[in-house]
Design a protein around this motif. Structure first.
Motif, PDB file in Angstrom:
ATOM      1  N   LYS A   1     -27.274  -4.722 -31.795  1.00 47.96           N
ATOM      2  CA  LYS A   1     -27.814  -3.821 -32.337  1.00 47.96           C
ATOM      3  C   LYS A   1     -28.267  -2.600 -31.371  1.00 47.96           C
ATOM      4  O   LYS A   1     -28.143  -1.406 -31.652  1.00 47.96           O
ATOM      5  CB  LYS A   1     -28.811  -4.341 -33.589  1.00 47.96           C
ATOM      6  N   GLY A   2     -29.109  -2.954 -30.745  1.00 47.97           N
ATOM      7  CA  GLY A   2     -29.800  -1.974 -29.697  1.00 47.97           C
ATOM      8  C   GLY A   2     -28.896  -1.189 -29.014  1.00 47.97           C
ATOM      9  O   GLY A   2     -28.721   0.031 -28.916  1.00 47.97           O
ATOM     10  N   LEU A   3     -28.001  -1.832 -28.188  1.00 47.48           N
ATOM     11  CA  LEU A   3     -26.949  -1.243 -27.268  1.00 47.48           C
ATOM     12  C   LEU A   3     -25.892  -0.456 -28.149  1.00 47.48           C
ATOM     13  O   LEU A   3     -25.632   0.719 -27.868  1.00 47.48           O
ATOM     14  CB  LEU A   3     -26.216  -2.346 -26.341  1.00 47.48           C
ATOM     15  N   SER A   4     -25.275  -0.875 -29.249  1.00 44.92           N
ATOM     16  CA  SER A   4     -24.460  -0.134 -29.903  1.00 44.92           C
ATOM     17  C   SER A   4     -24.860   1.126 -30.705  1.00 44.92           C
ATOM     18  O   SER A   4     -24.292   2.141 -30.696  1.00 44.92           O
ATOM     19  CB  SER A   4     -23.714  -0.947 -31.173  1.00 44.92           C
ATOM     20  N   SER A   5     -26.222   1.062 -31.076  1.00 47.65           N
ATOM     21  CA  SER A   5     -26.797   2.271 -31.742  1.00 47.65           C
ATOM     22  C   SER A   5     -27.336   3.125 -30.732  1.00 47.65           C
ATOM     23  O   SER A   5     -26.988   4.215 -30.988  1.00 47.65           O
ATOM     24  CB  SER A   5     -28.162   1.707 -32.639  1.00 47.65           C
ATOM     25  N   ILE A   6     -27.635   2.807 -29.402  1.00 48.20           N
ATOM     26  CA  ILE A   6     -27.767   3.878 -28.692  1.00 48.20           C
ATOM     27  C   ILE A   6     -26.456   4.558 -28.040  1.00 48.20           C
ATOM     28  O   ILE A   6     -26.458   5.749 -27.848  1.00 48.20           O
ATOM     29  CB  ILE A   6     -28.492   3.487 -27.445  1.00 48.20           C
ATOM     30  N   TRP A   7     -25.527   3.539 -28.080  1.00 50.96           N
ATOM     31  CA  TRP A   7     -24.251   4.153 -27.496  1.00 50.96           C
ATOM     32  C   TRP A   7     -23.795   5.184 -28.554  1.00 50.96           C
ATOM     33  O   TRP A   7     -23.321   6.361 -28.115  1.00 50.96           O
ATOM     34  CB  TRP A   7     -23.133   3.123 -27.514  1.00 50.96           C
ATOM     35  N   ASN A   8     -23.893   5.037 -29.879  1.00 52.25           N
ATOM     36  CA  ASN A   8     -23.493   5.801 -30.983  1.00 52.25           C
ATOM     37  C   ASN A   8     -24.280   7.267 -30.619  1.00 52.25           C
ATOM     38  O   ASN A   8     -23.679   8.207 -31.069  1.00 52.25           O
ATOM     39  CB  ASN A   8     -23.873   5.444 -32.172  1.00 52.25           C
ATOM     40  N   VAL A   9     -25.438   7.341 -30.379  1.00 47.11           N
ATOM     41  CA  VAL A   9     -26.230   8.653 -30.152  1.00 47.11           C
ATOM     42  C   VAL A   9     -25.445   9.141 -28.912  1.00 47.11           C
ATOM     43  O   VAL A   9     -24.936  10.504 -28.977  1.00 47.11           O
ATOM     44  CB  VAL A   9     -27.825   8.023 -29.703  1.00 47.11           C
ATOM     45  N   PHE A  10     -25.080   8.780 -27.897  1.00 46.66           N
ATOM     46  CA  PHE A  10     -24.282   9.097 -26.860  1.00 46.66           C
ATOM     47  C   PHE A  10     -22.880   9.886 -27.072  1.00 46.66           C
ATOM     48  O   PHE A  10     -22.666  10.725 -26.528  1.00 46.66           O
ATOM     49  CB  PHE A  10     -24.156   8.035 -25.577  1.00 46.66           C
ATOM     50  N   ILE A  11     -22.055   9.186 -27.897  1.00 52.92           N
ATOM     51  CA  ILE A  11     -20.786   9.662 -28.262  1.00 52.92           C
ATOM     52  C   ILE A  11     -20.659  10.326 -29.477  1.00 52.92           C
ATOM     53  O   ILE A  11     -19.616  11.095 -29.585  1.00 52.92           O
ATOM     54  CB  ILE A  11     -19.895   8.253 -28.317  1.00 52.92           C
ATOM     55  N   LYS A  12     -21.646  10.722 -30.166  1.00 54.63           N
ATOM     56  CA  LYS A  12     -21.617  11.549 -31.439  1.00 54.63           C
ATOM     57  C   LYS A  12     -22.248  12.919 -31.229  1.00 54.63           C
ATOM     58  O   LYS A  12     -23.056  12.976 -30.317  1.00 54.63           O
ATOM     59  CB  LYS A  12     -22.142  10.792 -32.791  1.00 54.63           C
ATOM     60  N   GLN A  13     -21.908  13.684 -32.078  1.00 51.23           N
ATOM     61  CA  GLN A  13     -22.512  14.989 -32.146  1.00 51.23           C
ATOM     62  C   GLN A  13     -23.064  15.171 -33.611  1.00 51.23           C
ATOM     63  O   GLN A  13     -22.455  15.050 -34.461  1.00 51.23           O
ATOM     64  CB  GLN A  13     -21.706  16.078 -31.607  1.00 51.23           C
ATOM     65  N   GLY A  14     -23.890  16.629 -33.635  1.00 47.17           N
ATOM     66  CA  GLY A  14     -24.297  17.069 -34.797  1.00 47.17           C
ATOM     67  C   GLY A  14     -25.017  16.128 -35.859  1.00 47.17           C
ATOM     68  O   GLY A  14     -25.711  15.385 -35.278  1.00 47.17           O
TER      69      GLY A  14
END
Length: 225
Positions: free
Chosen positions: A105-118
């Motif tokens: 959960k932790g790694l995937s959620s932070i990765w989503n912050v990195f690859i998404k916008q807006g």
């Protein structure tokens, strides 16, 4: 007779770093072999035919794959020095639970912050913050997740101290804020500065270059067609 230990990894992988830290804490001598994942060696393909991924630990010719499995193998094989898991069965189970939580959960959620916008990035930040709150709570009254010294859970979550500052610098967004997460922020600094940890960090500039390149396809895919 000395035991033969080899570690297949890449220069930047946080999962390989976990094993490096464990071996160093246990004072186990080993040969480090950096793999090129675009041209995987016969040794890697033979040692991990199922996933064909690093890290892989080779011990006396036997191969062990998956970083968390390797950490427990290292802890059980070299019991005499620096135990990574607590003695108490309940505390051992908790360490395993939170290590899995960090990966799932932790790694995937932070990765989503990195690859998404807006708006999607804002939603990802909310999810990542919720996950970090759990880890903040777990640190109450402790210097490290392992108590007064680095333990298995610290090694499992070490990517936070390694990757998060790199990702934050690239996207210009603070994911783990000192005011919001004082204990987690203090732990990240304490862990990163521990001598055995500090000497193994990959070069910061190289990580920036690598992760900028990794982000590009996600940004391109999000552009209106």
């Amino acid at each position: 007779m000395a035991k033969e230990v080899k570690l297949l990894k890449t220069w930047s992988s946080p999962f390989g770093l976990r094993v490096v830290w464990a071996l160093k804490l246990k004072d186990v001598e080993y040969d480090s072999i950096d793999e090129d994942l675009s041209n995987k060696s016969p040794l890697l393909l033979q040692s991990n035919p199922v996933h064909k991924k690093v890290p892989v630990l080779l011990h006396n010719g036997k191969s062990i794959s998956e970083s968390m499995v390797i950490l427990e193998y290292v802890d059980e094989t070299w019991k005499q020095k620096y135990p990574l898991l607590p003695e108490d069965p309940y505390e051992r189970a908790r360490a395993r639970f939170w290590a899995k939580f960090g990966d799932d959960k932790g790694l995937s959620s932070i990765w989503n912050v990195f690859i998404k916008q807006g708006k999607e990035q804002e939603e990802a930040i909310g999810e990542a913050s919720e996950n970090m709150k759990f880890l903040e709570e777990e640190l109450k009254g402790k210097k490290f997740f392992g108590g007064e010294k680095i333990g298995l859970l610290d090694l499992a979550l070490g990517w936070l101290a390694n990757l998060v500052p790199v990702l934050e610098e690239i996207i210009g967004v603070k994911i783990i804020d000192k005011q919001k997460f004082p204990l987690l922020s203090a732990w990240m600094q304490e862990f990163a500065e521990a001598p055995i940890i500090k000497e193994t960090w990959p070069p910061h500039d190289k990580l920036l270059t690598k992760f900028r390149a990794m982000r590009e396809p996600y940004l391109a895919a999000a552009q209106p067609k």
